[in-house]
Design a protein around this motif. Structure first.
Motif, PDB file in Angstrom:
ATOM      1  N   UNK A   1       0.877  -1.205  -0.070  1.00 62.06           N
ATOM      2  CA  UNK A   1       0.011  -0.248  -0.136  1.00 62.06           C
ATOM      3  C   UNK A   1       0.802   1.140  -0.007  1.00 62.06           C
ATOM      4  N   UNK A   2       2.204   1.284   0.158  1.00 66.62           N
ATOM      5  CA  UNK A   2       3.238   2.323   0.313  1.00 66.62           C
ATOM      6  C   UNK A   2       4.281   1.981  -0.698  1.00 66.62           C
ATOM      7  N   UNK A   3       4.634   3.099  -1.554  1.00 68.10           N
ATOM      8  CA  UNK A   3       5.706   2.779  -2.223  1.00 68.10           C
ATOM      9  C   UNK A   3       6.997   2.784  -1.880  1.00 68.10           C
ATOM     10  N   UNK A   4       7.673   1.962  -2.088  1.00 66.02           N
ATOM     11  CA  UNK A   4       9.154   1.880  -1.285  1.00 66.02           C
ATOM     12  C   UNK A   4      10.098   1.108  -1.956  1.00 66.02           C
ATOM     13  N   UNK A   5      11.444   1.030  -1.729  1.00 64.96           N
ATOM     14  CA  UNK A   5      12.240   0.261  -2.370  1.00 64.96           C
ATOM     15  C   UNK A   5      12.139  -1.491  -2.018  1.00 64.96           C
ATOM     16  N   UNK A   6      12.010  -2.309  -2.805  1.00 67.26           N
ATOM     17  CA  UNK A   6      11.749  -3.732  -2.516  1.00 67.26           C
ATOM     18  C   UNK A   6      12.956  -4.252  -1.692  1.00 67.26           C
ATOM     19  N   UNK A   7      12.898  -4.032  -0.278  1.00 66.96           N
ATOM     20  CA  UNK A   7      13.859  -4.590   0.604  1.00 66.96           C
ATOM     21  C   UNK A   7      12.967  -5.938   1.204  1.00 66.96           C
ATOM     22  N   UNK A   8      12.383  -5.642   2.176  1.00 62.60           N
ATOM     23  CA  UNK A   8      11.610  -6.756   3.045  1.00 62.60           C
ATOM     24  C   UNK A   8      12.369  -7.605   3.944  1.00 62.60           C
ATOM     25  N   UNK A   9      13.635  -7.098   4.085  1.00 68.95           N
ATOM     26  CA  UNK A   9      14.488  -7.872   5.160  1.00 68.95           C
ATOM     27  C   UNK A   9      13.962  -7.353   6.571  1.00 68.95           C
ATOM     28  N   UNK A  10      13.785  -8.272   7.411  1.00 65.49           N
ATOM     29  CA  UNK A  10      13.634  -7.957   8.907  1.00 65.49           C
ATOM     30  C   UNK A  10      14.871  -7.297   9.666  1.00 65.49           C
ATOM     31  N   UNK A  11      15.911  -7.895   8.966  1.00 64.95           N
ATOM     32  CA  UNK A  11      17.423  -7.308   9.507  1.00 64.95           C
ATOM     33  C   UNK A  11      17.881  -6.662   8.130  1.00 64.95           C
ATOM     34  N   UNK A  12      18.127  -5.422   8.131  1.00 67.45           N
ATOM     35  CA  UNK A  12      18.460  -4.623   7.195  1.00 67.45           C
ATOM     36  C   UNK A  12      20.078  -4.725   7.007  1.00 67.45           C
ATOM     37  N   UNK A  13      20.572  -5.218   7.975  1.00 66.00           N
ATOM     38  CA  UNK A  13      22.248  -5.288   8.258  1.00 66.00           C
ATOM     39  C   UNK A  13      22.646  -6.511   7.175  1.00 66.00           C
ATOM     40  N   UNK A  14      21.768  -7.450   6.900  1.00 61.66           N
ATOM     41  CA  UNK A  14      22.494  -8.722   6.481  1.00 61.66           C
ATOM     42  C   UNK A  14      21.214  -9.427   5.286  1.00 61.66           C
ATOM     43  N   UNK A  15      21.811 -10.244   4.521  1.00 58.70           N
ATOM     44  CA  UNK A  15      20.849 -11.002   3.545  1.00 58.70           C
ATOM     45  C   UNK A  15      20.491 -10.230   2.458  1.00 58.70           C
ATOM     46  N   UNK A  16      19.889 -11.195   1.383  1.00 60.98           N
ATOM     47  CA  UNK A  16      19.565 -10.535   0.023  1.00 60.98           C
ATOM     48  C   UNK A  16      18.149  -9.912   0.387  1.00 60.98           C
ATOM     49  N   UNK A  17      18.001  -8.969  -0.741  1.00 57.53           N
ATOM     50  CA  UNK A  17      16.565  -8.089  -0.651  1.00 57.53           C
ATOM     51  C   UNK A  17      15.498  -8.722  -1.640  1.00 57.53           C
TER      52      UNK A  17
END
Length: 332
Positions: free
Chosen positions: A137-153
């Motif tokens: 419902x909100x435009x944003x980068x396609x991230x979706x990581x619960x931990x934004x310090x690690x892992x693929x997006x």
């Protein structure tokens, strides 16, 4: 989880929101855990700390309780640290996914615990912050990581996965019947230019799904966003590892409570609890062998859901499934 990714879930989206958004099924959670925690120097693990709503209530209810809070999101941990400051002497907060529970307990010198709480899925704080990329419902980068310090997006998943693998993710984790159509539509789009935003993906999914289907069943991108979030964060694998580990850590008399928000997580929890609540005495023997008796006593009849009153007051509870059990026998 099963609720729209445009709507928040769990216990609050910011420090101020924490006073507005109450934890899901708080009274029921407290009642189920109380017999294992009351009137003793108990140890409990909040395996999905979030903003600390359940944790704060448990610490207030049990003055001798020591609480270990885990969360993979550093931002959530810092906000919980502020919220739980009054109980700092009785709290250990750890940046970790809940499948690391055995390692964390070993490091803290707690081989056994009296209670474990899981409130699975994405937190409302993560949904409410637009740039995390969880909400269609909100435009944003396609991230979706619960931990934004690690892992693929999620951006890497939609742009890099081969079509069959992308369709598998949508089908298995989103239970999306049009998984291949959506994966093929994504592939056509990314051949022109990479997908970067949640709005771009949501619009693409909407057009890929037949018009008749779009008119019913909520937002057409709901299942795709759920599937990508689960894939990005390895959620089901973590649940499969963490629930058995939590049960292994429970002392006799200890209790576990799990709040799940979609059928995939709930099925894992249901199967693990049922297996340990079963009598495994070989068929044909006239008595139950103690070492084969049930390890758990189920505390709920099936999965409990929130009542109409709670859902009206707290829409975050609409899709919750609660299961709980008590350890009645040590493992052989």
């Amino acid at each position: 989880m099963d609720e729209p990714a445009g709507a928040p879930q769990h216990d609050g989206g910011s420090t101020s929101a924490a006073a507005v958004h109450v934890p899901v099924l708080l009274d029921r959670v407290l009642a189920l855990l109380a017999p294992a925690l009351a009137d003793r120097p108990a140890i409990a693990v909040d395996a999905t700390l979030g903003l600390g709503g359940h944790a704060a209530a448990l610490l207030a209810a049990h003055p001798r309780l020591t609480l270990i809070g885990l969360d993979r999101d550093p931002v959530a941990l810092e906000r919980s640290r502020d919220r739980l400051a009054a109980y700092a002497a009785r709290v250990h907060l750890v940046h970790a996914v809940y499948d690391r529970m055995p390692e964390v307990l070993a490091e803290l010198g707690h081989p056994g615990v009296d209670g474990v709480l899981f409130d699975l899925g994405v937190s409302s704080m993560q949904l409410d912050v637009a740039d995390r990329g969880f909400a269609y419902s909100q435009d944003a980068p396609l991230d979706m990581r619960m931990d934004q310090t690690a892992g693929r997006t999620a951006e890497q998943v939609v742009n890099d996965y081969p079509v069959p693998e992308l369709a598998r993710v949508l089908r298995e984790f989103g239970e999306e019947r049009f998984a291949m159509r959506i994966a093929q539509a994504i592939d056509r789009e990314r051949r022109v230019a990479p997908l970067r935003s949640t709005a771009q993906l949501a619009d693409l999914v909407r057009t890929a799904i037949p018009a008749a289907t779009r008119r019913a069943g909520g937002h057409p991108a709901k299942r795709t966003f759920q599937a990508l979030r689960i894939e990005v964060n390895g959620e089901l694998a973590a649940v499969r590892a963490a629930v058995p580990a939590a049960l292994d850590a429970l002392r006799v008399g200890g209790r576990v409570v799990v709040l799940a928000y979609h059928s995939l997580e709930d099925r894992i929890v249901k199967q693990e609890l049922a297996a340990r609540a079963a009598d495994t005495t070989p068929v044909g023997l006239p008595v139950v062998l103690p070492e084969h008796g049930p390890q758990l006593r189920l505390l709920t009849r099936g999965a409990e859901s929130a009542g109409d009153g709670e859902i009206e007051a707290n829409p975050r509870a609409a899709s919750v499934r609660l299961r709980a059990a008590e350890r009645v026998r040590a493992a052989s």
